[in-house]
Design a protein around this motif. Structure first.
Motif, mmCIF file in Angstrom:
data_model
loop_
_atom_site.group_PDB
_atom_site.id
_atom_site.type_symbol
_atom_site.label_atom_id
_atom_site.label_comp_id
_atom_site.label_asym_id
_atom_site.label_seq_id
_atom_site.Cartn_x
_atom_site.Cartn_y
_atom_site.Cartn_z
ATOM 1 N N CYS A 1 -5.883 -7.706 -0.385
ATOM 2 C CA CYS A 1 -5.144 -8.983 -0.534
ATOM 3 C C CYS A 1 -6.129 -10.369 -0.271
ATOM 4 O O CYS A 1 -5.856 -11.173 -1.055
ATOM 5 N N ILE A 2 -6.936 -10.224 0.550
ATOM 6 C CA ILE A 2 -8.043 -11.184 0.813
ATOM 7 C C ILE A 2 -8.847 -11.410 -0.404
ATOM 8 O O ILE A 2 -9.160 -12.694 -1.080
ATOM 9 N N ALA B 1 -5.691 -2.608 2.709
ATOM 10 C CA ALA B 1 -4.838 -3.165 2.125
ATOM 11 C C ALA B 1 -4.915 -4.837 2.108
ATOM 12 O O ALA B 1 -4.815 -5.638 1.426
ATOM 13 N N ILE B 2 -5.318 -5.005 3.713
ATOM 14 C CA ILE B 2 -5.732 -6.485 4.084
ATOM 15 C C ILE B 2 -6.642 -7.068 3.205
ATOM 16 O O ILE B 2 -6.869 -8.095 2.821
ATOM 17 N N THR B 3 -8.169 -6.338 2.999
ATOM 18 C CA THR B 3 -9.282 -6.531 2.236
ATOM 19 C C THR B 3 -8.759 -6.792 0.888
ATOM 20 O O THR B 3 -9.243 -7.844 0.182
ATOM 21 N N ARG C 1 0.837 -1.231 -0.138
ATOM 22 C CA ARG C 1 0.233 -0.029 -0.052
ATOM 23 C C ARG C 1 0.881 1.443 -0.064
ATOM 24 O O ARG C 1 2.195 1.121 0.388
ATOM 25 N N SER D 1 -4.563 0.188 6.305
ATOM 26 C CA SER D 1 -4.049 -1.181 6.714
ATOM 27 C C SER D 1 -5.237 -1.953 6.245
ATOM 28 O O SER D 1 -4.919 -3.201 5.850
ATOM 29 N N PHE D 2 -6.367 -1.834 6.778
ATOM 30 C CA PHE D 2 -7.571 -2.825 6.685
ATOM 31 C C PHE D 2 -7.849 -2.668 5.262
ATOM 32 O O PHE D 2 -8.268 -3.690 4.652
#
Length: 250
Positions: free
Chosen positions: A24-25, A20-22, A2, A17-18
């Motif tokens: 990726c998932i 970016a994680i979303t 990100r 961060s949330f």
């Protein structure tokens, strides 16, 4: 990964961060389903090719069976001319040889007759005892090629398994057709060496070229059964393997 401007605000950091994680998932989920869709598309293509080959094989088998029946009928009549001219033992031996190739299984369904007589000859060559019981006319609602592909694959699998059995008393295959209510059940039983490994209710193949797909033949059988409002069940009791195919009787 990100990109941020180096915000020190914890809310902004947590939000990015949330996010970016979303992402990726989501990317992993999309990749998983794309891979699964590709495998299913390849599997469907292979099964369709199997059906196309079965259609060609049925036409060849039907034609060959008709030729063999005609030749066997002619030879039986010609043998009568040798009565009294050849030893009775020799005549009996020749009659038996002709009978082995003459179609003798009459089930009430022409397509099933072609299948069973074709497999009977294969069984005879491998010293396998094949028995059939039932009314084949109960399967008249199934299209010719579907019936040939479904039961042909099932019996081929049974023959392949019994060929590996060493005990002569266990080199047997039995097939039964019966109507129960609105459903028709076809049960095929044979001896099997080793234990059965099931994945998603289907036996795991031992063929290297089919590894990962667990046997196209069985999946083809299942798809055809489901086409006619049915399904298949597979079980093993000690060293006896049972495949049951059931379809709706309209």
């Amino acid at each position: 990964s990100r990109l941020t401007r180096g915000y020190t605000d914890s809310v902004v950091v947590l939000s990015t961060s949330f996010y970016a994680i979303t992402c990726c998932i989501a990317a992993l989920i999309i990749q998983f389903y794309l891979t699964k869709a590709f495998e299913l598309r390849q599997e469907k293509k292979v099964i369709q090719n199997l059906w196309d080959e079965d259609k060609k094989q049925y036409e060849i088998s039907k034609e060959n069976m008709e030729i063999v029946n005609i030749k066997a009928h002619d030879l039986k009549h010609k043998l009568k001319a040798f009565d009294g001219r050849l030893p009775e033992e020799e005549i009996s031996s020749m009659r038996k040889a002709i009978d082995d190739y003459d179609s003798h299984l009459k089930t009430g369904n022409d397509t099933l007759d072609v299948i069973l007589n074709e497999k009977y000859i294969l069984c005879r060559k491998d010293n396998i005892t094949f028995t059939y019981l039932g009314d084949g006319s109960q399967l008249d609602d199934i299209e010719v090629i579907d019936l040939y592909s479904m039961l042909g694959n099932a019996l081929d699998n049974a023959i392949e398994a019994v060929r590996k059995v060493n005990d002569p008393n266990k080199k047997t295959i039995s097939m039964n057709v019966e109507k129960r209510g609105d459903m028709v059940f076809v049960s095929i039983r044979n001896y099997l060496i080793g234990s059965l490994s099931l994945i998603d209710g289907l036996p795991q193949t031992s063929k290297k070229e089919e590894k990962g797909f667990h046997g196209y033949g069985v999946k083809s059988i299942k798809q055809i059964a489901m086409k006619y409002g049915g399904d298949i069940t597979i079980s093993q009791n000690d060293d006896i393997f049972t495949l049951t195919i059931y379809v709706s009787r309209s």
